[in-house]
Design a protein around this motif. Structure first.
Motif, PDB file in Angstrom:
ATOM      1  N   ASP A   7       0.825  -1.209   0.000  1.00  0.00           N
ATOM      2  CA  ASP A   7       0.000   0.000   0.000  1.00  0.00           C
ATOM      3  C   ASP A   7       0.865   1.268   0.000  1.00  0.00           C
ATOM      4  N   GLU A   8       2.048   1.214   0.635  1.00  0.00           N
ATOM      5  CA  GLU A   8       2.963   2.342   0.590  1.00  0.00           C
ATOM      6  C   GLU A   8       3.480   2.562  -0.824  1.00  0.00           C
ATOM      7  N   LEU A   9       3.819   1.468  -1.506  1.00  0.00           N
ATOM      8  CA  LEU A   9       4.282   1.554  -2.886  1.00  0.00           C
ATOM      9  C   LEU A   9       3.189   2.111  -3.794  1.00  0.00           C
ATOM     10  N   LEU A  10       1.948   1.691  -3.592  1.00  0.00           N
ATOM     11  CA  LEU A  10       0.831   2.199  -4.389  1.00  0.00           C
ATOM     12  C   LEU A  10       0.645   3.700  -4.151  1.00  0.00           C
ATOM     13  N   ALA A  11       0.827   4.149  -2.914  1.00  0.00           N
ATOM     14  CA  ALA A  11       0.695   5.572  -2.599  1.00  0.00           C
ATOM     15  C   ALA A  11       1.782   6.380  -3.299  1.00  0.00           C
ATOM     16  N   VAL A  12       3.017   5.862  -3.309  1.00  0.00           N
ATOM     17  CA  VAL A  12       4.116   6.544  -3.990  1.00  0.00           C
ATOM     18  C   VAL A  12       3.839   6.617  -5.486  1.00  0.00           C
ATOM     19  N   ALA A  13       3.365   5.532  -6.051  1.00  0.00           N
ATOM     20  CA  ALA A  13       3.055   5.503  -7.483  1.00  0.00           C
ATOM     21  C   ALA A  13       1.954   6.512  -7.804  1.00  0.00           C
ATOM     22  N   GLU A  14       0.936   6.582  -6.985  1.00  0.00           N
ATOM     23  CA  GLU A  14      -0.163   7.529  -7.200  1.00  0.00           C
ATOM     24  C   GLU A  14       0.334   8.969  -7.097  1.00  0.00           C
ATOM     25  N   GLU A  15       1.236   9.220  -6.149  1.00  0.00           N
ATOM     26  CA  GLU A  15       1.808  10.561  -5.961  1.00  0.00           C
ATOM     27  C   GLU A  15       2.591  10.998  -7.190  1.00  0.00           C
ATOM     28  N   LEU A  16       3.264  10.051  -7.824  1.00  0.00           N
ATOM     29  CA  LEU A  16       4.045  10.362  -9.017  1.00  0.00           C
ATOM     30  C   LEU A  16       3.194  10.366 -10.282  1.00  0.00           C
ATOM     31  N   GLY A  17       1.932   9.997 -10.166  1.00  0.00           N
ATOM     32  CA  GLY A  17       1.035  10.003 -11.315  1.00  0.00           C
ATOM     33  C   GLY A  17       1.151   8.752 -12.175  1.00  0.00           C
ATOM     34  N   ILE A  18       1.605   7.664 -11.577  1.00  0.00           N
ATOM     35  CA  ILE A  18       1.748   6.405 -12.305  1.00  0.00           C
ATOM     36  C   ILE A  18       0.520   5.553 -12.016  1.00  0.00           C
ATOM     37  N   LYS A  19      -0.122   5.080 -13.086  1.00  0.00           N
ATOM     38  CA  LYS A  19      -1.296   4.236 -12.901  1.00  0.00           C
ATOM     39  C   LYS A  19      -0.838   2.776 -12.851  1.00  0.00           C
ATOM     40  N   VAL A  20      -1.161   2.145 -11.732  1.00  0.00           N
ATOM     41  CA  VAL A  20      -0.782   0.751 -11.520  1.00  0.00           C
ATOM     42  C   VAL A  20      -2.022  -0.010 -11.067  1.00  0.00           C
ATOM     43  N   ALA A  21      -2.196  -1.180 -11.588  1.00  0.00           N
ATOM     44  CA  ALA A  21      -3.351  -1.997 -11.201  1.00  0.00           C
ATOM     45  C   ALA A  21      -3.204  -2.401  -9.738  1.00  0.00           C
ATOM     46  N   ALA A  22      -4.322  -2.442  -9.037  1.00  0.00           N
ATOM     47  CA  ALA A  22      -4.304  -2.804  -7.627  1.00  0.00           C
ATOM     48  C   ALA A  22      -3.846  -4.243  -7.427  1.00  0.00           C
ATOM     49  N   LYS A  23      -4.027  -5.058  -8.445  1.00  0.00           N
ATOM     50  CA  LYS A  23      -3.634  -6.467  -8.339  1.00  0.00           C
ATOM     51  C   LYS A  23      -2.155  -6.688  -8.656  1.00  0.00           C
ATOM     52  N   ALA A  24      -1.434  -5.646  -9.031  1.00  0.00           N
ATOM     53  CA  ALA A  24      -0.028  -5.778  -9.396  1.00  0.00           C
ATOM     54  C   ALA A  24       0.796  -6.204  -8.175  1.00  0.00           C
ATOM     55  N   THR A  25       1.849  -6.929  -8.439  1.00  0.00           N
ATOM     56  CA  THR A  25       2.728  -7.371  -7.356  1.00  0.00           C
ATOM     57  C   THR A  25       3.662  -6.236  -6.952  1.00  0.00           C
ATOM     58  N   LYS A  26       4.321  -6.423  -5.821  1.00  0.00           N
ATOM     59  CA  LYS A  26       5.255  -5.405  -5.341  1.00  0.00           C
ATOM     60  C   LYS A  26       6.362  -5.160  -6.362  1.00  0.00           C
ATOM     61  N   ALA A  27       6.871  -6.223  -6.951  1.00  0.00           N
ATOM     62  CA  ALA A  27       7.955  -6.116  -7.926  1.00  0.00           C
ATOM     63  C   ALA A  27       7.506  -5.307  -9.134  1.00  0.00           C
ATOM     64  N   GLU A  28       6.270  -5.512  -9.627  1.00  0.00           N
ATOM     65  CA  GLU A  28       5.766  -4.766 -10.763  1.00  0.00           C
ATOM     66  C   GLU A  28       5.608  -3.278 -10.437  1.00  0.00           C
ATOM     67  N   ILE A  29       5.150  -2.986  -9.216  1.00  0.00           N
ATOM     68  CA  ILE A  29       4.965  -1.595  -8.805  1.00  0.00           C
ATOM     69  C   ILE A  29       6.334  -0.897  -8.715  1.00  0.00           C
ATOM     70  N   ILE A  30       7.332  -1.582  -8.129  1.00  0.00           N
ATOM     71  CA  ILE A  30       8.673  -1.009  -8.016  1.00  0.00           C
ATOM     72  C   ILE A  30       9.263  -0.757  -9.398  1.00  0.00           C
ATOM     73  N   ALA A  31       9.072  -1.696 -10.334  1.00  0.00           N
ATOM     74  CA  ALA A  31       9.594  -1.538 -11.690  1.00  0.00           C
ATOM     75  C   ALA A  31       8.947  -0.341 -12.376  1.00  0.00           C
ATOM     76  N   ALA A  32       7.640  -0.147 -12.173  1.00  0.00           N
ATOM     77  CA  ALA A  32       6.934   0.980 -12.796  1.00  0.00           C
ATOM     78  C   ALA A  32       7.426   2.308 -12.230  1.00  0.00           C
ATOM     79  N   ILE A  33       7.673   2.353 -10.931  1.00  0.00           N
ATOM     80  CA  ILE A  33       8.150   3.598 -10.297  1.00  0.00           C
ATOM     81  C   ILE A  33       9.554   3.916 -10.776  1.00  0.00           C
ATOM     82  N   GLU A  34      10.425   2.926 -10.842  1.00  0.00           N
ATOM     83  CA  GLU A  34      11.801   3.152 -11.253  1.00  0.00           C
ATOM     84  C   GLU A  34      11.886   3.505 -12.726  1.00  0.00           C
ATOM     85  N   ALA A  35      10.941   3.013 -13.549  1.00  0.00           N
ATOM     86  CA  ALA A  35      10.937   3.339 -14.971  1.00  0.00           C
ATOM     87  C   ALA A  35      10.598   4.815 -15.180  1.00  0.00           C
ATOM     88  N   LYS A  36       9.849   5.387 -14.297  1.00  0.00           N
ATOM     89  CA  LYS A  36       9.464   6.807 -14.383  1.00  0.00           C
ATOM     90  C   LYS A  36      10.682   7.624 -14.083  1.00  0.00           C
TER      91      LYS A  36
END
Length: 162
Positions: free
Chosen positions: A133-162
């Motif tokens: 949930d912390e990772l999802l909050a960071v992604a939302e703050e940066l304006g990255i749309k991530v599916a709620a069902k995404a794994t932690k690894a997928e969320i981290i990869a999306a944030i780092e790609a930004k």
């Protein structure tokens, strides 16, 4: 002209030239102190603050730092052989009012006057030890749309790609 000031949790009605004791202040004898918590100012017309009068202050000079007379505290319980005697001397500051009026304008700091243009925020540090949930909050703050069902690894990869 008089003012009602608040200091040390008490209110005092003061006029120019008044000497009175307040709760101990951190000031040396001869220093000037400013009471900016003015509840009301009276004279020709009473001006009451909500809760304090804006732009008004009372200036006073410290005359003495001292301790009040001793107060004896005596505790006693009948027929129980319980007796406690204690004394207390409350510290105080004696001040003399030198002026009632407008507060001195606060000097503007150079830092605040010359603020640089807003820079983009650096991406917050992300680690695998963070909760999902912390990772999802960071992604939302940066304006990255991530599916709620995404794994932690997928969320981290999306944030780092930004």
């Amino acid at each position: 002209m008089y003012a009602i000031i608040m200091t040390g949790g008490k209110q005092y009605r003061v006029q120019q030239g008044d000497e009175f004791r307040v709760e101990k202040l951190d000031a040396e004898v001869g220093d000037t102190v400013v009471f900016d918590k003015v509840v009301a100012v009276g004279g020709d017309k009473l001006v009451a603050g909500t809760p304090f009068v804006e732009g008004c202050a009372v200036e006073a000079e410290v005359l003495e730092q001292g301790k009040a007379d001793k107060v004896i505290i005596y505790k006693y319980k009948a027929k129980k052989d319980y007796r406690r005697k204690n004394g207390h001397r409350q510290p105080y500051t004696l001040v003399k009012v030198t002026g009632i009026g407008e507060a001195a304008p606060k000097a503007k700091k150079a830092d605040k006057a010359e603020k640089p243009a807003k820079e983009e925020k650096a991406a917050p540090k992300v680690s695998a030890s963070m909760k999902k949930d912390e990772l999802l909050a960071v992604a939302e703050e940066l304006g990255i749309k991530v599916a709620a069902k995404a794994t932690k690894a997928e969320i981290i990869a999306a944030i780092e790609a930004k």
